[in-house]
Design an enzyme around this catalytic site. Structure first.
Site, mmCIF file in Angstrom:
data_model
loop_
_atom_site.group_PDB
_atom_site.id
_atom_site.type_symbol
_atom_site.label_atom_id
_atom_site.label_comp_id
_atom_site.label_asym_id
_atom_site.label_seq_id
_atom_site.Cartn_x
_atom_site.Cartn_y
_atom_site.Cartn_z
ATOM 1 N N GLU A 145 -10.405 -13.074 6.379
ATOM 2 C CA GLU A 145 -11.301 -12.594 7.429
ATOM 3 C C GLU A 145 -12.060 -13.689 8.178
ATOM 4 O O GLU A 145 -12.135 -13.632 9.416
ATOM 5 C CB GLU A 145 -12.283 -11.566 6.857
ATOM 6 C CG GLU A 145 -11.668 -10.192 6.596
ATOM 7 C CD GLU A 145 -10.892 -10.112 5.302
ATOM 8 O OE1 GLU A 145 -10.887 -11.110 4.544
ATOM 9 O OE2 GLU A 145 -10.285 -9.064 5.036
ATOM 10 N N HIS B 47 -16.827 -0.005 0.983
ATOM 11 C CA HIS B 47 -15.946 0.450 2.070
ATOM 12 C C HIS B 47 -16.546 1.627 2.835
ATOM 13 O O HIS B 47 -15.810 2.401 3.444
ATOM 14 C CB HIS B 47 -14.586 0.880 1.518
ATOM 15 C CG HIS B 47 -13.635 -0.250 1.227
ATOM 16 N ND1 HIS B 47 -13.889 -1.217 0.294
ATOM 17 C CD2 HIS B 47 -12.431 -0.574 1.761
ATOM 18 C CE1 HIS B 47 -12.868 -2.070 0.255
ATOM 19 N NE2 HIS B 47 -11.981 -1.704 1.139
HETATM 20 C C1 LIG Z 1 -11.781 -8.768 2.054
HETATM 21 C C2 LIG Z 1 -10.876 -7.629 2.146
HETATM 22 N N1 LIG Z 1 -9.960 -7.604 3.135
HETATM 23 C C3 LIG Z 1 -9.128 -6.565 3.252
HETATM 24 C C4 LIG Z 1 -9.184 -5.523 2.380
HETATM 25 C C5 LIG Z 1 -8.287 -4.330 2.544
HETATM 26 N N2 LIG Z 1 -7.263 -4.406 1.496
HETATM 27 C C6 LIG Z 1 -7.457 -3.769 0.338
HETATM 28 S S1 LIG Z 1 -6.272 -4.116 -0.756
HETATM 29 C C7 LIG Z 1 -5.455 -5.086 0.338
HETATM 30 C C8 LIG Z 1 -4.198 -5.752 -0.070
HETATM 31 C C9 LIG Z 1 -4.416 -6.589 -1.258
HETATM 32 O O1 LIG Z 1 -3.239 -7.140 -1.669
HETATM 33 P P1 LIG Z 1 -3.172 -7.905 -3.026
HETATM 34 O O2 LIG Z 1 -4.297 -8.848 -3.127
HETATM 35 O O3 LIG Z 1 -1.806 -8.471 -3.131
HETATM 36 O O4 LIG Z 1 -3.412 -6.794 -4.120
HETATM 37 P P2 LIG Z 1 -2.495 -5.527 -4.417
HETATM 38 O O5 LIG Z 1 -3.026 -4.412 -3.608
HETATM 39 O O6 LIG Z 1 -1.105 -5.861 -4.077
HETATM 40 O O7 LIG Z 1 -2.674 -5.285 -5.860
HETATM 41 C C10 LIG Z 1 -6.141 -5.142 1.543
HETATM 42 C C11 LIG Z 1 -5.701 -5.908 2.716
HETATM 43 C C12 LIG Z 1 -10.173 -5.574 1.377
HETATM 44 N N3 LIG Z 1 -10.333 -4.575 0.515
HETATM 45 N N4 LIG Z 1 -10.981 -6.638 1.275
#
Ligand SMILES: Cc1ncc(C[n+]2csc(CCOP(=O)(O)OP(=O)(O)O)c2C)c(N)n1
Ligand SMILES: [Mg+2]
Lengths: 350, 324
Positions: free
Chosen positions: B60, B129
């Protein structure tokens, strides 16, 4: 500094393959019940992230931990906490937003925490839980507790700058810390190769002077063994990083049907099933007869069925509880809007 | 006139802006192939390609910072933050960079970017959120702030934001995306920084914005059954802030409630109440009352979540008390 107390965690007390299988099966079944909770309209919202396909990361790393170790997780953290000895009923109640849940219905699936078991908290901010383990490592070092602190996060967090700040500090100060990246190939709809030019995440860690390793999540024993080396090293002041590769079997959260990936890919990805692979290995090596595994699976199914009943039967948190825990017990609570309005609107001066 | 959802109106605004101006690019997490976490940019990548719908890693601060640099050097970026709750991570780029560059550099250059994001309660999305953080933005000199309540405003205000010379923070409400309504999307330029009077009544003025506009209108309908007629003002933009419209109605009526979903203390409602009190003191029959979110984090439990922000019932009760 060495502590030889046996672990309270169900997997760590039995780091052999059967124990690891049991932990993974419990996680798989629990997550399936979370899916059911949602379908039945009993969950608090739809932002539920299942760790199906990633069970070996939770079971393997948890088996290398000791009771005094602490950890933080990302939003997909149910499995890790279960592997550390969580009560699945209290977890399910929290996922349903009930008073009997781990956080009294305030946190939910993405914010389960339990200080008694060293769980410093699940996080809904990608990367948000990572720096806390640097602090926990500082505490452990200064207070000589002998504990290691582990941060669990996804491949998506490899994009967050705070990870690199944290790794640098951990290395610089030789803290008892392990960074654990669960690389399930996706961050929401973004495949890992769409978010980086270099998927050799361990190289980044080594660049900071951490011990770095990558391991295939298909093989829970390899995960456990690698984690053991790294956790032991961390305890001795050599912080590390471990990336575990696996496949996210289902959509990102409950509303996501994964339209961004081909069905063939999913079917192939789901062949990377650490639970199935461990079961086959148990049978093949004659470590457990099929009947015993069936009985174990049945017992786990019953255990996890009960979690839904518990969550469903539990009360919602009372409204007044919303003002509790903003500050410490005994400190004044924030004044409710209604109370203030009542006070203001009944003033004589009007 | 068309029947359109808030979400589709936003998408249409992006499409029209991108067609009208080559320099407009969208940059953020899941904005391209995925089509946006709430579906606002769905399909846009097919029309405009990956060069203009730029999917990013989960980074971000760099997303917002890159938008700042792009805006200074010829592009018109729409940087998307998936949740307003992530504002904290980007606060340096937004407040120390985007908001100050024109001033600090003696007016040499502006930062014509739009930060699109969404906030608010309604999905059991939990403490990280579900927040309403507009007060943080409103407090910062150098930032424009838009919070549309209707599909029509979503369209026109986003189009307008993309013509502004300075950074605009555009906060949608997650509970409004599926709201469908009549909207006029003809592109004749609309007034910017002008509040909308959504309902007129002679007994009380309710000043609000974003989803609370609908709650206030609902409360007003219920109040009408009791013979209380409310004027409901939708501010639409919090910067610029249309005090003129507010003052005009307050001076006529003399009783005001300001409503905001964000936490009450030092919030948007506090700013509005202070301005109204300063400007309209001699016309007020009663103190200006604030109906706002509780000064607490948002819980995942539906009951606690809904109970911690204003509802039509709370607005109605407070107004009845004010008039009794
Ligand atoms: C700082 C932040 N940016 C974006 C999000 C939205 N978001 C939630 S989970 C996710 C993907 C995360 O991917 P990863 O770290 O690979 O974890 P996974 O869901 O695959 O377990 C996103 C973009 C968030 N919760 N926090
Ligand atoms: Mg991932």
């Amino acid at each position: 500094m060495t502590d030889t107390r046996p672990s309270a965690s169900p997997s760590a007390s039995n780091a052999d393959l059967l124990g690891l299988y049991r932990t993974m099966r419990r996680i798989r079944t629990f997550e399936e019940r979370v899916g059911e909770l949602f379908v039945r309209g009993l969950s608090a919202g739809s932002m539920l992230h299942l760790s199906i396909g990633e069970e070996s990361a939770a079971a393997g790393v948890a088996s290398a931990m000791r009771p005094e170790d602490t950890f933080t997780t990302h939003h997909r953290g149910h499995g890790i906490f279960l592997a550390r000895g969580a009560d699945p009923s209290r977890m399910m109640a929290e996922i349903a937003g009930k008073e009997t849940g781990y956080c009294a219905g305030k946190g939910g699936s993405m914010h389960i925490a339990d200080m008694a078991l060293g769980h410093l908290g699940a996080n809904a901010i990608v990367g948000g839980g990572i720096p806390a383990v640097v602090g926990a490592g500082l505490s452990a070092k200064r207070l000589k507790t002998g504990s290691v602190s582990l941060a669990f996060f996804g491949d998506g967090a490899m994009g967050q700058g705070i990870l690199y700040e944290s790794m640098n500090m951990a290395a610089l100060w030789e803290l008892p810390v392990l960074f654990v990246c669960i690389n399930n190939q996706y961050g929401m709809g973004t495949r890992v190769d769409q978010a980086t030019r270099n998927e050799a995440f361990d190289e980044r860690a080594r660049a900071f002077g951490l011990q770095g390793a990558m391991v295939d999540g298909n093989d829970v024993e390899a995960v456990a063994a690698t984690a053991k080396d790294l956790v032991d090293a961390a305890r001795a002041g050599k912080p590390g990083f471990l990336a575990i590769s696996c496949y996210r079997f289902f959509g990102h959260a409950r509303m996501d049907k994964s339209p961004y990936r081909a069905e063939e890919e999913e079917l192939a990805g789901r062949q990377r099933d650490p639970v199935k692979i461990a079961r086959a290995a148990l049978l093949e090596r004659g470590l457990a007869p099929g009947s015993a595994l069936d009985a174990l699976d049945t017992e786990i199914a019953a255990e996890m069925d009960a979690t839904i009943d518990f969550a469903a039967a539990s009360p919602a948190p009372p409204l007044a509880s919303m003002f509790r825990d903003v500050f410490a017990v005994g400190e004044p609570e924030p004044e409710p809007v209604r109370t203030r309005l009542d006070r203001v609107l009944s003033k004589e001066i009007r | 006139m068309v029947q359109i959802t808030y979400r589709d109106a936003l998408r249409q605004a992006l499409i029209d802006a991108m067609e009208a101006d080559e320099r407009v690019v969208v940059i953020g997490e899941e904005v391209g192939r995925y089509g946006g976490a709430y579906g606002v940019t769905k399909g846009l990548i097919d029309t405009f390609g990956g060069d203009r719908l730029i999917d990013t890693p989960i980074s971000e601060p760099a997303i917002i910072g890159a938008a700042v640099g792009a805006a200074m050097t010829g592009l018109r970026p729409v940087a998307e933050l998936m949740y307003v709750d992530f504002l904290g991570m980007t606060m340096d780029q937004l407040t120390n960079q985007a908001a100050k560059i024109r001033y600090m550099f003696g007016g040499q250059i502006g930062v014509p970017m739009v930060l699109r994001t969404q906030g608010g309660t309604g999905r059991s999305a939990g403490a990280q959120h579900s927040q309403s953080l507009e007060a943080w933005v409103m407090h910062m000199p150098g930032l424009r702030l838009v919070m549309p309540a209707t599909a029509e405003d979503a369209y026109h205000l986003l189009r307008h934001a993309l013509t502004m010379p300075d950074p605009v923070v555009f906060i949608e409400h997650k509970a409004l995306y599926t709201r469908k309504e009549e909207a006029d999307l003809t592109t004749a330029k609309r007034p910017w920084g002008k509040a909308a009077v959504r309902r007129e009544g002679q007994d009380v003025v309710i000043v609000t914005y974003s989803r609370q506009v609908h709650y206030a209108l609902e409360a007003a309908e219920a109040l009408a059954k009791d013979g209380i007629e409310a004027t409901v003002i939708d501010l639409r933009t919090l910067n610029p802030l249309d005090m003129e419209t507010v003052i005009e109605h307050v001076e006529k009526i003399g009783r005001v409630a300001v409503v905001s979903e964000g936490p009450m203390t030092a919030g948007v409602a506090a700013e509005l109440a202070a301005r109204i009190t300063e400007e309209c003191f001699d016309f007020l029959h009663d103190p200006v009352i604030r109906i706002a979110g509780e000064d607490i984090p948002i819980s995942v439990s539906q009951e606690l979540e809904a109970g911690s922000v204003p509802s039509p019932a709370l607005i109605g009760d407070a107004v009845r008390r004010l008039l009794s």
